[in-house]
Enzyme design. Sequence first.
Site, PDB file in Angstrom:
ATOM      1  N   TYR A 135      11.915   8.485   1.518  1.00  0.00           N
ATOM      2  CA  TYR A 135      11.805   7.523   0.582  1.00  0.00           C
ATOM      3  C   TYR A 135      12.554   7.889  -0.862  1.00  0.00           C
ATOM      4  CZ  TYR A 135       8.137   5.931   3.427  1.00  0.00           C
ATOM      5  OH  TYR A 135       7.421   5.254   4.298  1.00  0.00           O
ATOM      6  N   ASN A 156       7.801  -5.786  -0.568  1.00  0.00           N
ATOM      7  CA  ASN A 156       7.865  -4.675   0.216  1.00  0.00           C
ATOM      8  C   ASN A 156       6.251  -4.246   0.543  1.00  0.00           C
ATOM      9  OD1 ASN A 156       7.659  -2.085   1.574  1.00  0.00           O
ATOM     10  ND2 ASN A 156       9.063  -0.827   0.040  1.00  0.00           N
ATOM     11  N   ARG A 175       7.093   0.840  13.601  1.00  0.00           N
ATOM     12  CA  ARG A 175       7.608   0.274  12.334  1.00  0.00           C
ATOM     13  C   ARG A 175       8.785  -0.768  12.801  1.00  0.00           C
ATOM     14  NH1 ARG A 175       5.427   3.653   8.128  1.00  0.00           N
ATOM     15  NH2 ARG A 175       5.224   5.889   9.093  1.00  0.00           N
ATOM     16  N   ASP A 219       0.557 -15.456   7.507  1.00  0.00           N
ATOM     17  CA  ASP A 219      -0.042 -16.849   7.274  1.00  0.00           C
ATOM     18  C   ASP A 219       0.321 -17.318   5.801  1.00  0.00           C
ATOM     19  OD1 ASP A 219      -0.683 -17.023  10.062  1.00  0.00           O
ATOM     20  OD2 ASP A 219      -2.864 -16.424   9.689  1.00  0.00           O
ATOM     21  N   ARG A 258       5.792  12.494  -2.387  1.00  0.00           N
ATOM     22  CA  ARG A 258       5.694  12.751  -1.004  1.00  0.00           C
ATOM     23  C   ARG A 258       6.900  12.270  -0.334  1.00  0.00           C
ATOM     24  NH1 ARG A 258       0.626  11.083   1.981  1.00  0.00           N
ATOM     25  NH2 ARG A 258      -0.355  10.418  -0.094  1.00  0.00           N
ATOM     26  N   ARG A 293      13.080   4.593  12.624  1.00  0.00           N
ATOM     27  CA  ARG A 293      11.688   5.351  12.409  1.00  0.00           C
ATOM     28  C   ARG A 293      10.822   5.029  13.882  1.00  0.00           C
ATOM     29  NH1 ARG A 293       9.461   4.702   6.598  1.00  0.00           N
ATOM     30  NH2 ARG A 293       8.347   6.803   7.562  1.00  0.00           N
ATOM     31  N   GLU A 333      12.291  -9.864   2.620  1.00  0.00           N
ATOM     32  CA  GLU A 333      11.671  -8.610   3.022  1.00  0.00           C
ATOM     33  C   GLU A 333      12.305  -7.544   2.749  1.00  0.00           C
ATOM     34  OE1 GLU A 333      10.556  -8.923   7.132  1.00  0.00           O
ATOM     35  OE2 GLU A 333       9.964  -6.628   6.888  1.00  0.00           O
ATOM     36  N   HIS A 348       3.377  -4.248   9.059  1.00  0.00           N
ATOM     37  CA  HIS A 348       3.506  -4.175  10.722  1.00  0.00           C
ATOM     38  C   HIS A 348       2.168  -4.614  11.064  1.00  0.00           C
ATOM     39  CE1 HIS A 348       7.031  -1.760   9.653  1.00  0.00           C
ATOM     40  NE2 HIS A 348       6.188  -0.787   9.047  1.00  0.00           N
ATOM     41  N   ALA A 404       2.839  -0.706   4.909  1.00  0.00           N
ATOM     42  CA  ALA A 404       2.397  -0.568   6.335  1.00  0.00           C
ATOM     43  C   ALA A 404       1.644  -2.011   6.480  1.00  0.00           C
ATOM     44  CB  ALA A 404       1.471   0.370   6.400  1.00  0.00           C
ATOM     45  N   HIS A 432      12.680  -3.052   2.639  1.00  0.00           N
ATOM     46  CA  HIS A 432      11.964  -1.559   3.015  1.00  0.00           C
ATOM     47  C   HIS A 432      12.928  -0.666   2.406  1.00  0.00           C
ATOM     48  CE1 HIS A 432       9.049  -3.408   5.325  1.00  0.00           C
ATOM     49  NE2 HIS A 432       9.869  -4.316   6.040  1.00  0.00           N
ATOM     50  N   ILE A 433      12.331   0.417   1.841  1.00  0.00           N
ATOM     51  CA  ILE A 433      13.265   1.557   1.477  1.00  0.00           C
ATOM     52  C   ILE A 433      14.124   2.235   2.321  1.00  0.00           C
ATOM     53  CG2 ILE A 433      13.221   3.519  -0.089  1.00  0.00           C
ATOM     54  CD1 ILE A 433      10.609   2.484  -1.396  1.00  0.00           C
ATOM     55  N   SER A 434      13.318   2.544   3.316  1.00  0.00           N
ATOM     56  CA  SER A 434      13.803   3.284   4.653  1.00  0.00           C
ATOM     57  C   SER A 434      14.405   2.313   5.965  1.00  0.00           C
ATOM     58  CB  SER A 434      12.802   4.124   5.117  1.00  0.00           C
ATOM     59  OG  SER A 434      11.612   3.335   5.604  1.00  0.00           O
ATOM     60  N   PRO A 455       0.817  -1.205   0.034  1.00  0.00           N
ATOM     61  CA  PRO A 455       0.005   0.012   0.104  1.00  0.00           C
ATOM     62  C   PRO A 455       0.698   1.287  -0.070  1.00  0.00           C
ATOM     63  CG  PRO A 455      -0.200  -1.157   1.926  1.00  0.00           C
ATOM     64  CD  PRO A 455       0.523  -2.083   1.223  1.00  0.00           C
ATOM     65  N   ASN A 456       0.329   2.209  -0.813  1.00  0.00           N
ATOM     66  CA  ASN A 456       0.888   3.520  -0.877  1.00  0.00           C
ATOM     67  C   ASN A 456       2.404   3.701  -1.551  1.00  0.00           C
ATOM     68  OD1 ASN A 456      -1.379   5.047   0.524  1.00  0.00           O
ATOM     69  ND2 ASN A 456      -0.518   3.874   2.308  1.00  0.00           N
TER      70      ASN A 456
HETATM   71  O1  CA2 Z   1      10.260   1.932   3.935  1.00  0.00           O
HETATM   72  C1  CA2 Z   1       9.605   1.134   3.275  1.00  0.00           C
HETATM   73  O2  CA2 Z   1       9.709   0.741   2.103  1.00  0.00           O
HETATM   74  C2  CA2 Z   1       8.350   1.058   3.922  1.00  0.00           C
HETATM   75  O3  CA2 Z   1       7.933  -0.366   3.558  1.00  0.00           O
HETATM   76  C3  CA2 Z   1       7.276   1.870   3.132  1.00  0.00           C
HETATM   77  C4  CA2 Z   1       5.746   1.940   3.914  1.00  0.00           C
HETATM   78  C5  CA2 Z   1       6.019   2.260   5.371  1.00  0.00           C
HETATM   79  O4  CA2 Z   1       4.580   2.100   5.842  1.00  0.00           O
HETATM   80  C6  CA2 Z   1       6.902   1.064   6.081  1.00  0.00           C
HETATM   81  O5  CA2 Z   1       6.866   1.377   7.492  1.00  0.00           O
HETATM   82  C7  CA2 Z   1       8.241   1.181   5.407  1.00  0.00           C
HETATM   83  C8  CA2 Z   1       5.203   3.091   3.156  1.00  0.00           C
HETATM   84  C9  CA2 Z   1       5.054   3.326   1.731  1.00  0.00           C
HETATM   85  C10 CA2 Z   1       4.335   4.659   1.427  1.00  0.00           C
HETATM   86  O6  CA2 Z   1       5.325   5.168   0.520  1.00  0.00           O
HETATM   87  C11 CA2 Z   1       5.050   6.459   0.593  1.00  0.00           C
HETATM   88  C12 CA2 Z   1       5.982   6.934  -0.479  1.00  0.00           C
HETATM   89  C13 CA2 Z   1       5.737   8.465  -0.849  1.00  0.00           C
HETATM   90  C14 CA2 Z   1       4.643   9.057  -0.364  1.00  0.00           C
HETATM   91  C15 CA2 Z   1       3.843   8.494   0.574  1.00  0.00           C
HETATM   92  C16 CA2 Z   1       3.731   7.258   0.792  1.00  0.00           C
END
Ligand code: CA2
Length: 151
Positions: A23, A79, A116, A92, A18, A112, A103, A85, A82, A105-107, A10-11
């Site tokens: 990111y 990836n 997370r 499952d 943003r 954080r 697994e 978490h 959210a 994650h970009i960040s 998601p997202n």
């Molecule tokens: O660091 C990552 O890749 C995450 O999986 C990204 C998720 C976050 O919920 C995880 O804790 C860590 C969020 C992805 C949303 O990405 C956005 C990028 C730009 C603007 C808004 C959301």
Amino acid sequence: MKTVLILNGPNLNLLGTREPAVYGAQTLADVEALCSAVCNAHNLKLDFRQSNHEGVMIDAIHEAGRAQAAGTLAGVILNAGAYTHTSVALHDAIKGTGLTLIELHISNVHAREVFRHHSYVSPVAKAVMAGFGIKGYAYAIAALADMTNPV
Ligand code: CA2
């Protein structure tokens, strides 16, 4: 030639629009282009997906489990956004598939917010990567290629 499934949750379709400090400025299309080039270099086929829907991601994991059992899939780079978490359902779905799943994650989620720091995916993943920015996708493909054909 085996396939690598890169599944984004998601997202992640909002990448580059943003929160560039967290990111980066590149879009999901840029990530896909990077992954495509790296898969070509490793003689792997790319299946790149993004969904905002937990059930769609679970269906993709089931499909991947069947493909890996059939010998056509090298593994999955997930990836889960959210859902990492929150999702016992994703945990499952992965558990028991025998999937080679990284697994990603970009960040650096551990640097954080505390919410997370816990992942439902990590206990059922082969490996976990976080904090490499979008280059992490390239490193994860290289790792999967090495797991498939060790040097
Ligand atoms: O660091 C990552 O890749 C995450 O999986 C990204 C998720 C976050 O919920 C995880 O804790 C860590 C969020 C992805 C949303 O990405 C956005 C990028 C730009 C603007 C808004 C959301």
